[in-house]
Enzyme design. Structure first.
Site, PDB file in Angstrom:
ATOM      1  N   SER A  56      36.373  -1.769  41.304  1.00 33.88           N
ATOM      2  CA  SER A  56      35.863  -2.601  40.205  1.00 33.88           C
ATOM      3  C   SER A  56      36.655  -2.446  38.905  1.00 33.88           C
ATOM      4  O   SER A  56      36.077  -2.470  37.821  1.00 33.88           O
ATOM      5  CB  SER A  56      34.368  -2.351  39.983  1.00 33.88           C
ATOM      6  OG  SER A  56      33.641  -2.664  41.165  1.00 33.88           O
ATOM      7  N   ASN A  65      45.481  -5.665  45.349  1.00 38.78           N
ATOM      8  CA  ASN A  65      45.158  -5.707  46.772  1.00 38.78           C
ATOM      9  C   ASN A  65      44.389  -6.998  47.036  1.00 38.78           C
ATOM     10  O   ASN A  65      43.199  -7.078  46.736  1.00 38.78           O
ATOM     11  CB  ASN A  65      44.327  -4.479  47.157  1.00 38.78           C
ATOM     12  CG  ASN A  65      43.964  -4.488  48.638  1.00 38.78           C
ATOM     13  OD1 ASN A  65      44.414  -5.339  49.399  1.00 38.78           O
ATOM     14  ND2 ASN A  65      43.132  -3.533  49.036  1.00 38.78           N
ATOM     15  N   TRP A  66      45.098  -7.972  47.570  1.00 43.21           N
ATOM     16  CA  TRP A  66      44.457  -9.274  47.823  1.00 43.21           C
ATOM     17  C   TRP A  66      43.465  -9.204  48.983  1.00 43.21           C
ATOM     18  O   TRP A  66      42.676 -10.108  49.182  1.00 43.21           O
ATOM     19  CB  TRP A  66      45.512 -10.336  48.137  1.00 43.21           C
ATOM     20  CG  TRP A  66      46.353 -10.760  46.973  1.00 43.21           C
ATOM     21  CD1 TRP A  66      46.333 -10.258  45.693  1.00 43.21           C
ATOM     22  CD2 TRP A  66      47.362 -11.796  46.981  1.00 43.21           C
ATOM     23  NE1 TRP A  66      47.266 -10.907  44.921  1.00 43.21           N
ATOM     24  CE2 TRP A  66      47.907 -11.850  45.677  1.00 43.21           C
ATOM     25  CE3 TRP A  66      47.861 -12.658  47.956  1.00 43.21           C
ATOM     26  CZ2 TRP A  66      48.920 -12.760  45.329  1.00 43.21           C
ATOM     27  CZ3 TRP A  66      48.861 -13.548  47.618  1.00 43.21           C
ATOM     28  CH2 TRP A  66      49.383 -13.609  46.317  1.00 43.21           C
ATOM     29  N   LYS A  67      43.562  -8.161  49.801  1.00 46.74           N
ATOM     30  CA  LYS A  67      42.744  -8.048  51.017  1.00 46.74           C
ATOM     31  C   LYS A  67      42.935  -9.314  51.857  1.00 46.74           C
ATOM     32  O   LYS A  67      44.054  -9.857  51.871  1.00 46.74           O
ATOM     33  CB  LYS A  67      41.278  -7.767  50.659  1.00 46.74           C
ATOM     34  CG  LYS A  67      41.162  -6.577  49.683  1.00 46.74           C
ATOM     35  CD  LYS A  67      39.758  -6.067  49.491  1.00 46.74           C
ATOM     36  CE  LYS A  67      39.778  -4.884  48.530  1.00 46.74           C
ATOM     37  NZ  LYS A  67      38.461  -4.283  48.333  1.00 46.74           N
ATOM     38  N   GLY A 115      34.159  -3.337  45.006  1.00 47.63           N
ATOM     39  CA  GLY A 115      33.531  -4.644  45.153  1.00 47.63           C
ATOM     40  C   GLY A 115      32.077  -4.679  44.723  1.00 47.63           C
ATOM     41  O   GLY A 115      31.358  -5.638  44.993  1.00 47.63           O
ATOM     42  N   GLY A 131      41.198  -4.967  43.514  1.00 52.25           N
ATOM     43  CA  GLY A 131      40.817  -5.983  44.481  1.00 52.25           C
ATOM     44  C   GLY A 131      40.478  -7.291  43.785  1.00 52.25           C
ATOM     45  O   GLY A 131      41.359  -8.057  43.387  1.00 52.25           O
ATOM     46  N   GLY A 132      39.193  -7.545  43.608  1.00 56.82           N
ATOM     47  CA  GLY A 132      38.702  -8.825  43.102  1.00 56.82           C
ATOM     48  C   GLY A 132      39.434  -9.367  41.879  1.00 56.82           C
ATOM     49  O   GLY A 132      39.837 -10.537  41.844  1.00 56.82           O
ATOM     50  N   GLU A 164      38.346   0.331  53.688  1.00 52.41           N
ATOM     51  CA  GLU A 164      37.880  -0.717  54.604  1.00 52.41           C
ATOM     52  C   GLU A 164      38.488  -0.527  55.994  1.00 52.41           C
ATOM     53  O   GLU A 164      37.851  -0.811  57.008  1.00 52.41           O
ATOM     54  CB  GLU A 164      38.205  -2.105  54.015  1.00 52.41           C
ATOM     55  CG  GLU A 164      37.290  -2.404  52.832  1.00 52.41           C
ATOM     56  CD  GLU A 164      37.905  -3.269  51.745  1.00 52.41           C
ATOM     57  OE1 GLU A 164      38.916  -3.936  51.985  1.00 52.41           O
ATOM     58  OE2 GLU A 164      37.355  -3.261  50.625  1.00 52.41           O
ATOM     59  N   GLU A 170      39.838   5.755  45.476  1.00 54.83           N
ATOM     60  CA  GLU A 170      38.904   4.630  45.442  1.00 54.83           C
ATOM     61  C   GLU A 170      37.540   5.086  45.938  1.00 54.83           C
ATOM     62  O   GLU A 170      37.304   5.136  47.160  1.00 54.83           O
ATOM     63  CB  GLU A 170      39.409   3.490  46.334  1.00 54.83           C
ATOM     64  CG  GLU A 170      40.758   2.952  45.925  1.00 54.83           C
ATOM     65  CD  GLU A 170      40.957   1.507  46.384  1.00 54.83           C
ATOM     66  OE1 GLU A 170      41.272   0.674  45.525  1.00 54.83           O
ATOM     67  OE2 GLU A 170      40.762   1.217  47.571  1.00 54.83           O
ATOM     68  N   HIS A 179      43.193   2.490  53.450  1.00 52.65           N
ATOM     69  CA  HIS A 179      42.158   1.891  52.596  1.00 52.65           C
ATOM     70  C   HIS A 179      40.789   2.134  53.237  1.00 52.65           C
ATOM     71  O   HIS A 179      40.663   2.125  54.464  1.00 52.65           O
ATOM     72  CB  HIS A 179      42.415   0.392  52.432  1.00 52.65           C
ATOM     73  CG  HIS A 179      41.554  -0.221  51.373  1.00 52.65           C
ATOM     74  ND1 HIS A 179      40.241  -0.545  51.604  1.00 52.65           N
ATOM     75  CD2 HIS A 179      41.800  -0.506  50.075  1.00 52.65           C
ATOM     76  CE1 HIS A 179      39.715  -1.033  50.482  1.00 52.65           C
ATOM     77  NE2 HIS A 179      40.635  -1.015  49.539  1.00 52.65           N
TER      78      HIS A 179
HETATM   79  P1  13P Z   1      37.594  -4.158  43.822  1.00 59.81           P
HETATM   80  O1  13P Z   1      38.570  -4.109  42.688  1.00 59.81           O
HETATM   81  O2  13P Z   1      37.286  -5.573  44.263  1.00 59.81           O
HETATM   82  O3  13P Z   1      36.391  -3.313  43.605  1.00 59.81           O
HETATM   83  O4  13P Z   1      38.363  -3.529  45.100  1.00 59.81           O
HETATM   84  C1  13P Z   1      38.948  -2.290  44.962  1.00 59.81           C
HETATM   85  C2  13P Z   1      39.809  -2.082  46.136  1.00 59.81           C
HETATM   86  O5  13P Z   1      39.332  -1.866  47.225  1.00 59.81           O
HETATM   87  C3  13P Z   1      41.263  -2.151  45.943  1.00 59.81           C
HETATM   88  O6  13P Z   1      41.935  -1.683  47.059  1.00 59.81           O
END
Ligand code: 13P
Length: 253
Positions: free
Chosen positions: A215, A9-11, A175, A236-237, A99, A169, A97
């Site tokens: 994470s 997930n590049w966001k 994050g 994500g990251g 967010e 999640e 998600h």
């Molecule tokens: P991180 O891997 O950066 O914690 O993000 C998780 C996430 O929200 C994937 O959708």
């Protein structure tokens, strides 16, 4: 074996050129996937066709949108419909998600409609659930996520459910560098599967991949994915660094 999925997930990160470079570096790692393994890149809307074309021809690599509209079409400026995604051959869509739930106030009911729009266009939803820190601290996370599933998914047919992917999640792990422990992840994934089994039967629930997100890193993926009910990750990251995401792909069962 259930499908095992490493989803990036590049966001809202990376320029177009950086995205091209990242995919090229990832593919240069030369990881060939088994029949039951899948890599999915959830990239920003303007990069979907680029990412789709870059992974074309790579077995079991595909792309996902990060969201879609709850509406079929019409006067919804700035929104993107599932029909539009289908028209550019996007096979997956991340739905709900945390967010989007938090910053865009997406309700369980709205997410039910987004799930329906995706299925109407043969797009596989990657449906996200997970509890905030205060719910985890209160110890009511099992009821919390069960309600997310029941209010958004339980109108689906058993056939549709077998096409679904779920991502658990925990918001407190996104994050933050704070990962759920292997035990916490497995316990919740088993709970989610039991919730699905109660509604649809064990044979159906057993077919649904449940990904862990929060994470996930190159260093913890193998341990997390080793759990019987953890079918990969939504990352994500660490998905923004080719070598790290490649290691996460290699950690799939
Ligand atoms: P991180 O891997 O950066 O914690 O993000 C998780 C996430 O929200 C994937 O959708």
């Amino acid at each position: 074996m259930r499908k095992q999925i490493a989803a990036a997930n590049w966001k809202m990160n990376l320029s177009y050129a950086e995205g091209e470079k990242l995919i090229d570096e990832l593919l240069a790692a030369g990881i060939s996937l088994a029949d039951h393994q899948q890599v999915v890149l959830a990239v920003p809307f303007p990069y979907l066709t680029m990412a789709r074309d870059r992974v074309a021809g790579q077995k079991n690599y595909s792309v996902a949108a990060q969201n879609c509209s709850q509406h079929e079409s019409g006067a919804y400026t700035g929104d993107t419909s599932a029909a539009m995604l289908a028209s550019i051959r996007v096979p997956y869509c991340v739905i709900g998600h945390s967010e989007r739930r938090e910053y865009f106030h997406e309700s369980n009911e709205e997410l039910a409609r987004k799930t329906d729009r995706s299925f109407a266009h043969s797009i596989t939803p990657i449906f996200c659930c997970g509890e905030p820190l205060e719910i985890r601290e209160a110890g009511t996370q099992n009821d919390y996520v069960a309600q997310q599933l029941s209010e958004s998914l339980f109108h689906l047919s058993a056939e549709q459910l077998t096409q679904l992917v779920i991502a658990y999640e925990p918001i407190w792990a996104i994050g933050t560098g704070k990962t759920a422990s292997t035990e916490q992840a497995q316990e919740m994934h088993a709970h989610l599967r039991a919730v699905l089994a109660k509604q649809y039967g064990a044979a159906i629930a057993d077919q649904v991949p449940i990904l862990y997100g929060g994470s996930v890193k190159a260093g913890n993926a193998a341990e997390l994915f080793a759990s019987p009910d953890v079918d990969g990750g939504l990352v994500g990251g660490a998905s923004l660094v080719a070598a790290d995401f490649a290691a996460i792909i290699r950690a799939l069962k």
